[in-house]
Write a protein that holds these residues in place. Sequence first.
Motif, PDB file in Angstrom:
ATOM      1  N   TYR A   1      -9.803   1.734   4.576  1.00 49.46           N
ATOM      2  CA  TYR A   1     -10.133   2.552   3.414  1.00 49.46           C
ATOM      3  C   TYR A   1      -9.066   2.497   2.324  1.00 49.46           C
ATOM      4  CZ  TYR A   1     -13.176   4.374   7.057  1.00 49.46           C
ATOM      5  OH  TYR A   1     -14.084   4.473   8.076  1.00 49.46           O
ATOM      6  N   ASP A   2      -8.096   1.615   2.435  1.00 45.65           N
ATOM      7  CA  ASP A   2      -7.039   1.497   1.433  1.00 45.65           C
ATOM      8  C   ASP A   2      -7.238   0.216   0.632  1.00 45.65           C
ATOM      9  OD1 ASP A   2      -5.830   3.850   2.196  1.00 45.65           O
ATOM     10  OD2 ASP A   2      -4.518   2.883   3.663  1.00 45.65           O
ATOM     11  N   ASP A   3      -6.702   0.218  -0.592  1.00 39.65           N
ATOM     12  CA  ASP A   3      -6.797  -0.960  -1.448  1.00 39.65           C
ATOM     13  C   ASP A   3      -5.451  -1.647  -1.637  1.00 39.65           C
ATOM     14  OD1 ASP A   3      -5.603   1.011  -2.910  1.00 39.65           O
ATOM     15  OD2 ASP A   3      -6.762   0.682  -4.745  1.00 39.65           O
ATOM     16  N   VAL A   4      -4.441  -1.285  -0.818  1.00 40.13           N
ATOM     17  CA  VAL A   4      -3.127  -1.893  -0.940  1.00 40.13           C
ATOM     18  C   VAL A   4      -3.197  -3.347  -0.462  1.00 40.13           C
ATOM     19  CG1 VAL A   4      -2.398  -1.158   1.363  1.00 40.13           C
ATOM     20  CG2 VAL A   4      -0.682  -1.592  -0.391  1.00 40.13           C
ATOM     21  N   LYS A   5      -2.410  -4.207  -1.109  1.00 37.29           N
ATOM     22  CA  LYS A   5      -2.420  -5.630  -0.796  1.00 37.29           C
ATOM     23  C   LYS A   5      -1.238  -5.971   0.103  1.00 37.29           C
ATOM     24  CE  LYS A   5      -4.591  -6.652  -5.232  1.00 37.29           C
ATOM     25  NZ  LYS A   5      -4.447  -7.328  -6.540  1.00 37.29           N
ATOM     26  N   ILE A   6      -1.517  -6.425   1.311  1.00 38.24           N
ATOM     27  CA  ILE A   6      -0.486  -6.770   2.296  1.00 38.24           C
ATOM     28  C   ILE A   6      -0.736  -8.182   2.792  1.00 38.24           C
ATOM     29  CG2 ILE A   6       0.511  -6.198   4.544  1.00 38.24           C
ATOM     30  CD1 ILE A   6      -0.199  -3.324   4.109  1.00 38.24           C
TER      31      ILE A   6
END
Length: 382
Positions: free
Chosen positions: A328-333
């Motif tokens: 549910y997150d949009d962080v780019k890893i």
Amino acid sequence: MSSMEERVEVGVAAAPGSSSAGLGVGAVGGALEAVAGGAGLAGIQEEAGVRREGSGPESDPDAPPKKRVRLQEGEAGKLEERLYSVLCCTVCLDLPKASVYQCTNGHLMCAGCFIHLLADSRLKEEQATCPNCRCEISKSLCCRNLAVEKAVSELPCDCSFCLKQFPRSGLERHQKEECQDRVTQCKYKRIGCPWQGPFHELTAHEAECSHPTKTGNELMGILDEMDQSHRKEMQLYNSIFSLLCFEKIGFTEVQFRPYRTDDFITRLYYETPRFTVLNQTWVLKARVNDSERNPNLSCKRTLSFQLILKSKVNSALECSFLLLKGPYDDVKIKPVINHHVFSNDTNETDYVPLPIIDSVECNKLLAAKNINLRLFIFQIQK
């Protein structure tokens, strides 16, 4: 004299707004003044002037309103400048490029500055406040202002290549696809052509480019460098595919919660509740900028984490693990595989960097109430 007066009366009786009436009165009046110069004629001229003035739109209450005068280019430019000052972000004083948030009193903040304020408050252990009115701000208290977002998207902006003005909503497409002055590269870049230039010169360059005529030996060095970068990417994906073939694989959703150290100058750190994977109990910890004393004063922000085995084991436990973004997150890893051999004496890994792209992504994580990620653990069988 009487016949001339009758002509004057007939001229005055004409339509008050007609040009013939005005000219007739003026001509006859001038002739009579030249011949007779009587006072009665001057009175007749005054009466005619009053009638002409009374026929104007200002004295008629039923007349339609005047049309609005169009702004000159200079005045329109001043209006745009005033709109810029009204719709700009209260933090960076620039027009927002994406989402626009507002505090409870209506002060505007762009998405980047809003997230940065929340991240700074987390690092300082303070309540985030609006820089204008000092009211409390948070993701639950602030909302987006869609009207301002639409208004900003219609404001003109200069293209960075051709310097022409376009609405902000269509500027990105113009710069990527339509602008004839946009910077482009030669299609023979893959074989080493370093040319970069405006799009309208691309056809002429490609017709004269010397790289298609190079020999195979000249191109081998360029292709070797390309193969090395491609080989590194393939190595990562092959490693992930090989890990997926292991017999014992476990994954879980982890939630990092913020805490403070007990030092005189408290430091922010994150820790997850205990969780079970592969029949073992684990904990994850994370810290900001490797426990830098004042990370809120630094523009560059990073997160590092360590995996801790809480269970007691009878033999060494060799594992590979990696962290990815949650569902549910949009962080780019970026995926990075880490390796460690766990035992009762070495039950903690070293702190390893969380492979986020840049400080903006780090601020997104710090601004959130909790950090939600997904952990994969692969047990290596001997």
